[in-house]
Design an enzyme around this catalytic site. Structure first.
Site, PDB file in Angstrom:
ATOM      1  N   SER A 129      -1.852   4.951 -25.783  1.00 28.37           N
ATOM      2  CA  SER A 129      -2.708   5.321 -24.661  1.00 28.37           C
ATOM      3  C   SER A 129      -4.152   5.635 -25.054  1.00 28.37           C
ATOM      4  CB  SER A 129      -2.116   6.540 -23.939  1.00 28.37           C
ATOM      5  OG  SER A 129      -2.000   7.647 -24.811  1.00 28.37           O
TER       6      SER A 129
ATOM      7  N   SER B 235       0.506   6.447 -29.701  1.00 27.77           N
ATOM      8  CA  SER B 235      -0.704   6.262 -28.902  1.00 27.77           C
ATOM      9  C   SER B 235      -2.013   6.310 -29.670  1.00 27.77           C
ATOM     10  CB  SER B 235      -0.746   7.302 -27.766  1.00 27.77           C
ATOM     11  OG  SER B 235       0.254   7.043 -26.829  1.00 27.77           O
TER      12      SER B 235
ATOM     13  N   LYS C  89     -10.832  11.547 -26.528  1.00 25.15           N
ATOM     14  CA  LYS C  89      -9.913  11.031 -25.507  1.00 25.15           C
ATOM     15  C   LYS C  89      -9.892  11.994 -24.322  1.00 25.15           C
ATOM     16  CE  LYS C  89      -5.042   9.585 -25.017  1.00 25.15           C
ATOM     17  NZ  LYS C  89      -3.743   9.484 -25.744  1.00 25.15           N
TER      18      LYS C  89
END
Length: 466
Positions: free
Chosen positions: A149, A173, A74
């Site tokens: 996210s 997330s 990420k």
């Protein structure tokens, strides 16, 4: 699904495949993907590392289990020498000066990083639409959001672009996008994995965690990243979770679920029906099931977002274009700060900074912020009481299915409420795992603090139960 890590490891050892060919095939797939999961490819470095693995094998040297395994990161983790953008205009040219501890542990184990993955800017969102790289598209239906996210990370795993990915979970997330894309996603106990080198969103709930297609791969990666780190004082030493230890669930006698989650008007009828059917299957296996009382969803969401916004306002105050980011010059220093932040932060990030500064301001902090701190303590106490009665808490991951791309941007409140079933476990700093079973967006398995092994045990049990 069986462990991809184990399978690929054996194929490398048996010389059925080369690491270079494996990595090149993944890079090619990532280049061609249409799901907007890629912020930057790390192709040159990945192929260089793959060649070293191939050379070791050719020389008859042994390789570790993670050696040569391609993974995604990420784009909120520092990896020295790479651009780390947090999917934000402010950091679009920022180059990491060091590597995050969790990522370094994987590199030390020989895993090969392929890609920095698209996400909501600074982790601010539940759909991976708040990003300068374009909305992440769901792995199963490109008209729907990928979740957030850590949307790019979950979609890359679901589409087999990466063997596993490292996401970040503050209020759901990792777990929510894992549920939206039907893969496993773990938020470990807070402090089990170092946060050093992870861009801070809300420091009191930020967690590093793996996303993968199999429970065994989650266990392998979790073990590799866990442990005390002198650079993160919240970390602690943890025992390695053994494969045999999670193969039996005989010590799990009682599970609970929060009846107000299931009785809520916000839950989809199909999600509710599927969850209750799962409960019946668990009962049929001789496990006692208890309905538990918990805080209302609105209370959980408002408590979480009050604290998260306050912490993000504090954490992002350093980003003014002076030491980090794309500076926009104006007439004076104050205006330069203002324009730099106004032009470069996303609307959602600005919304959270403004909200955070408001709840911390004089006249509001006592009434809102301190009250939320007290509620967080009450939530933790409620969990302690619950885990005296049950071994595991089971819940849906989300009250509803993924929305269409664009819908969440029109209604930020609806986006916040989509986190209703995940944020409570974040406030309690508990180990929680999404499994791709039980409902269309999966199930969430939670245990008491430091009982990550128990979570994996129950997940293993569910594989053969539902």
């Amino acid at each position: 699904m069986d462990s991809q890590i184990q399978t690929i490891h054996q194929q490398l050892v048996d010389k059925e495949i080369t690491c270079t060919a494996l990595v090149q095939s993944k890079l090619d797939a990532l280049k061609q993907n249409t799901n907007n999961t890629v912020n930057a490819l790390l192709g040159e470095k990945a192929l260089e590392l793959a060649a070293k693995v191939d050379a070791k094998i050719a020389n008859g040297e042994s390789i570790g289990l993670l050696e040569g395994i391609p993974f995604g990161i990420k784009d909120v983790y520092m990896v020295q020498g790479t651009i780390t953008t947090a999917s934000s205009n402010l950091l679009k040219n920022y180059k990491s000066a060091y590597t995050a501890t969790a990522i370094q542990k994987l590199l030390d184990a020989g895993a090969i990083p392929l890609v920095k993955e698209n996400c909501d800017s600074f982790g601010h969102g539940s759909s991976s639409e708040n990003t300068i790289f374009g909305a992440v598209k769901n792995a199963n239906n490109p008209d729907l959001v990928g979740g957030g996210s850590s949307g790019g990370s979950a979609v890359n795993v679901a589409k087999d672009y990466t063997v596993f990915s490292i996401g970040g979970d503050t209020g759901g997330s990792i777990r929510q996008p894992a549920g939206y894309n039907n893969v496993y996603g773990l938020k470990p106990t807070y402090g089990r994995i170092s946060r050093y080198g992870l861009m801070a969103y809300a420091s009191s709930t930020d967690c590093v965690g793996p996303i993968a297609k199999s429970l065994e791969d989650i266990r392998i990666v979790l073990n590799a990243m866990s442990g005390k780190d002198v650079k993160d004082q919240t970390t602690y030493a943890s025992a390695e979770i053994d494969k045999d230890a999670i193969s039996t669930s005989e010590d799990i006698k009682t599970i609970g679920y929060f009846k107000n989650f299931i009785e809520s008007e916000a839950i989809d009828a199909e999600v509710k029906a599927d969850f209750l059917a799962t409960i019946e299957k668990i009962k049929a296996k001789g496990i006692e099931v208890k309905a538990l009382d918990f805080f209302e969803s609105n209370t959980l969401v408002s408590t979480y977002y009050t604290l998260a916004m306050a912490e993000t306002a504090s954490n992002l105050s350093r980003l003014d274009g002076t030491n980090y980011g794309s500076r926009i010059e104006a007439e004076n220093l104050k205006e330069t700060y203002s324009v730099t932040r106004s032009e470069n932060f996303s609307e959602e990030t600005k919304r959270r900074i403004v909200g955070g500064n408001q709840v911390l301001s004089q006249g509001f902090s006592d009434e809102i912020y301190l009250k939320s701190l007290g509620l967080r303590d009450q939530i933790s106490e409620n969990f302690e009481k619950d885990f005296n009665e049950v071994d595991i808490i089971l819940s849906p991951v989300t009250p509803s299915t993924p929305p269409k791309i664009g819908d969440s941007l029109k209604d930020p409140l609806a986006m916040y409420l989509s986190d209703a079933y995940t944020v409570g476990f974040s406030l309690g700093q508990l180990p929680t795992l999404t499994v791709p079973q039980g409902t269309s967006t999966g199930l969430q398995i939670t245990a008491a603090k430091n009982n990550d092994e128990l979570v994996l045990k129950f997940a293993n049990f569910l594989k053969d139960t539902i």
